[in-house]
Design a protein around this motif. Structure first.
Motif, PDB file in Angstrom:
ATOM      1  N   ALA A  49       3.929  -1.615   5.360  1.00 28.11           N
ATOM      2  CA  ALA A  49       4.383  -2.449   4.249  1.00 28.11           C
ATOM      3  C   ALA A  49       5.718  -3.067   4.617  1.00 28.11           C
ATOM      4  O   ALA A  49       6.475  -2.493   5.408  1.00 28.11           O
ATOM      5  N   ALA A  50       5.989  -4.222   4.041  1.00 30.12           N
ATOM      6  CA  ALA A  50       7.266  -4.889   4.262  1.00 30.12           C
ATOM      7  C   ALA A  50       7.654  -5.648   3.008  1.00 30.12           C
ATOM      8  O   ALA A  50       6.790  -6.027   2.205  1.00 30.12           O
ATOM      9  N   ILE A  51       8.959  -5.866   2.851  1.00 38.17           N
ATOM     10  CA  ILE A  51       9.467  -6.558   1.676  1.00 38.17           C
ATOM     11  C   ILE A  51      10.636  -7.431   2.087  1.00 38.17           C
ATOM     12  O   ILE A  51      11.504  -7.010   2.859  1.00 38.17           O
ATOM     13  N   SER A  52      10.643  -8.668   1.563  1.00 40.21           N
ATOM     14  CA  SER A  52      11.738  -9.567   1.868  1.00 40.21           C
ATOM     15  C   SER A  52      12.876  -9.358   0.884  1.00 40.21           C
ATOM     16  O   SER A  52      12.716  -8.697  -0.146  1.00 40.21           O
ATOM     17  N   SER A  53      14.006  -9.965   1.184  1.00 43.04           N
ATOM     18  CA  SER A  53      15.164  -9.816   0.305  1.00 43.04           C
ATOM     19  C   SER A  53      14.937 -10.489  -1.043  1.00 43.04           C
ATOM     20  O   SER A  53      15.642 -10.186  -2.008  1.00 43.04           O
ATOM     21  N   TRP A  54      13.979 -11.403  -1.129  1.00 49.34           N
ATOM     22  CA  TRP A  54      13.661 -12.042  -2.411  1.00 49.34           C
ATOM     23  C   TRP A  54      12.436 -11.435  -3.078  1.00 49.34           C
ATOM     24  O   TRP A  54      11.950 -11.938  -4.080  1.00 49.34           O
ATOM     25  N   GLY A  55      11.918 -10.311  -2.526  1.00 47.85           N
ATOM     26  CA  GLY A  55      10.892  -9.532  -3.200  1.00 47.85           C
ATOM     27  C   GLY A  55       9.455  -9.762  -2.792  1.00 47.85           C
ATOM     28  O   GLY A  55       8.556  -9.153  -3.370  1.00 47.85           O
ATOM     29  N   LEU A  56       9.210 -10.616  -1.822  1.00 44.03           N
ATOM     30  CA  LEU A  56       7.844 -10.812  -1.353  1.00 44.03           C
ATOM     31  C   LEU A  56       7.402  -9.582  -0.563  1.00 44.03           C
ATOM     32  O   LEU A  56       8.158  -9.094   0.276  1.00 44.03           O
ATOM     33  N   THR A  57       6.197  -9.092  -0.827  1.00 41.89           N
ATOM     34  CA  THR A  57       5.714  -7.883  -0.176  1.00 41.89           C
ATOM     35  C   THR A  57       4.435  -8.143   0.608  1.00 41.89           C
ATOM     36  O   THR A  57       3.666  -9.050   0.297  1.00 41.89           O
ATOM     37  N   LYS A  58       4.248  -7.316   1.621  1.00 38.25           N
ATOM     38  CA  LYS A  58       3.010  -7.312   2.401  1.00 38.25           C
ATOM     39  C   LYS A  58       2.605  -5.866   2.615  1.00 38.25           C
ATOM     40  O   LYS A  58       3.462  -5.002   2.845  1.00 38.25           O
ATOM     41  N   TYR A  59       1.287  -5.587   2.546  1.00 35.80           N
ATOM     42  CA  TYR A  59       0.754  -4.252   2.768  1.00 35.80           C
ATOM     43  C   TYR A  59      -0.451  -4.349   3.703  1.00 35.80           C
ATOM     44  O   TYR A  59      -1.232  -5.300   3.624  1.00 35.80           O
ATOM     45  N   THR A  60      -0.621  -3.335   4.527  1.00 36.16           N
ATOM     46  CA  THR A  60      -1.873  -3.259   5.259  1.00 36.16           C
ATOM     47  C   THR A  60      -2.971  -2.833   4.295  1.00 36.16           C
ATOM     48  O   THR A  60      -2.707  -2.125   3.306  1.00 36.16           O
ATOM     49  N   ASP A  61      -4.191  -3.277   4.540  1.00 32.26           N
ATOM     50  CA  ASP A  61      -5.273  -3.067   3.573  1.00 32.26           C
ATOM     51  C   ASP A  61      -5.499  -1.602   3.232  1.00 32.26           C
ATOM     52  O   ASP A  61      -5.807  -1.261   2.084  1.00 32.26           O
ATOM     53  N   SER A  62      -5.331  -0.723   4.188  1.00 32.46           N
ATOM     54  CA  SER A  62      -5.681   0.681   3.978  1.00 32.46           C
ATOM     55  C   SER A  62      -4.746   1.395   3.008  1.00 32.46           C
ATOM     56  O   SER A  62      -5.064   2.496   2.546  1.00 32.46           O
ATOM     57  N   VAL A  63      -3.600   0.804   2.690  1.00 34.17           N
ATOM     58  CA  VAL A  63      -2.652   1.473   1.785  1.00 34.17           C
ATOM     59  C   VAL A  63      -2.503   0.751   0.453  1.00 34.17           C
ATOM     60  O   VAL A  63      -1.811   1.250  -0.446  1.00 34.17           O
ATOM     61  N   LYS A  64      -3.141  -0.396   0.295  1.00 32.48           N
ATOM     62  CA  LYS A  64      -3.026  -1.146  -0.950  1.00 32.48           C
ATOM     63  C   LYS A  64      -3.524  -0.303  -2.116  1.00 32.48           C
ATOM     64  O   LYS A  64      -4.571   0.329  -2.054  1.00 32.48           O
ATOM     65  N   GLY A  65      -2.732  -0.288  -3.192  1.00 26.26           N
ATOM     66  CA  GLY A  65      -3.074   0.500  -4.360  1.00 26.26           C
ATOM     67  C   GLY A  65      -2.602   1.932  -4.296  1.00 26.26           C
ATOM     68  O   GLY A  65      -2.646   2.657  -5.295  1.00 26.26           O
ATOM     69  N   ARG A  66      -2.151   2.376  -3.121  1.00 24.03           N
ATOM     70  CA  ARG A  66      -1.665   3.765  -2.979  1.00 24.03           C
ATOM     71  C   ARG A  66      -0.174   3.799  -2.641  1.00 24.03           C
ATOM     72  O   ARG A  66       0.529   4.707  -3.064  1.00 24.03           O
TER      73      ARG A  66
END
Length: 119
Positions: A49-66
């Protein structure tokens, strides 16, 4: 230079939760993105997972929702709340600081913290 110090890893049973934290110090002002990668034995390192300083996030599919990533810009900290953990989440987790969502040669890695999910 940027220093990243992780905490919060450990042993947890399947279905349990852990919260990873990372404190950044140094020349952090240009590091727009903070995140977590992991590497399991015999596997390639992967973005969790990653998050920008303005709040945009990215997750790998296997952890989404967890898993949920959050960030405190004032404190230069990033957290990873991990729920419903599975044995396949077992890995060394690395905190990262980068200018973009993709890691480059001038970006930074923490030392890593072990997460083990096992009964």
């Amino acid at each position: 230079q940027v220093q990243l110090v992780e905490s919060g890893g450990g042993l947890v049973q399947p279905g349990g939760s852990l919260r990873l934290s990372c404190a950044a110090s140094g020349s952090i002002f240009s590091m727009n993105v903070m995140g977590w990668y992991r590497q399991a034995p015999g596997k390639q390192r992967e973005l969790v997972a990653a998050i920008s300083s303005w709040g945009l996030t990215k997750y790998t599919d296997s952890v989404k929702g967890r898993f949920t990533i959050s960030r405190d810009n004032a404190q230069n900290t990033v957290h990873l709340q991990m729920n419903s953990l599975k044995p396949e989440d077992t890995a060394v987790y690395y905190c990262t600081a980068s200018r973009f969502f993709s890691m480059g040669p001038d970006d930074y890695w923490g030392q890593g913290t072990q997460v083990t999910v096992s009964s």
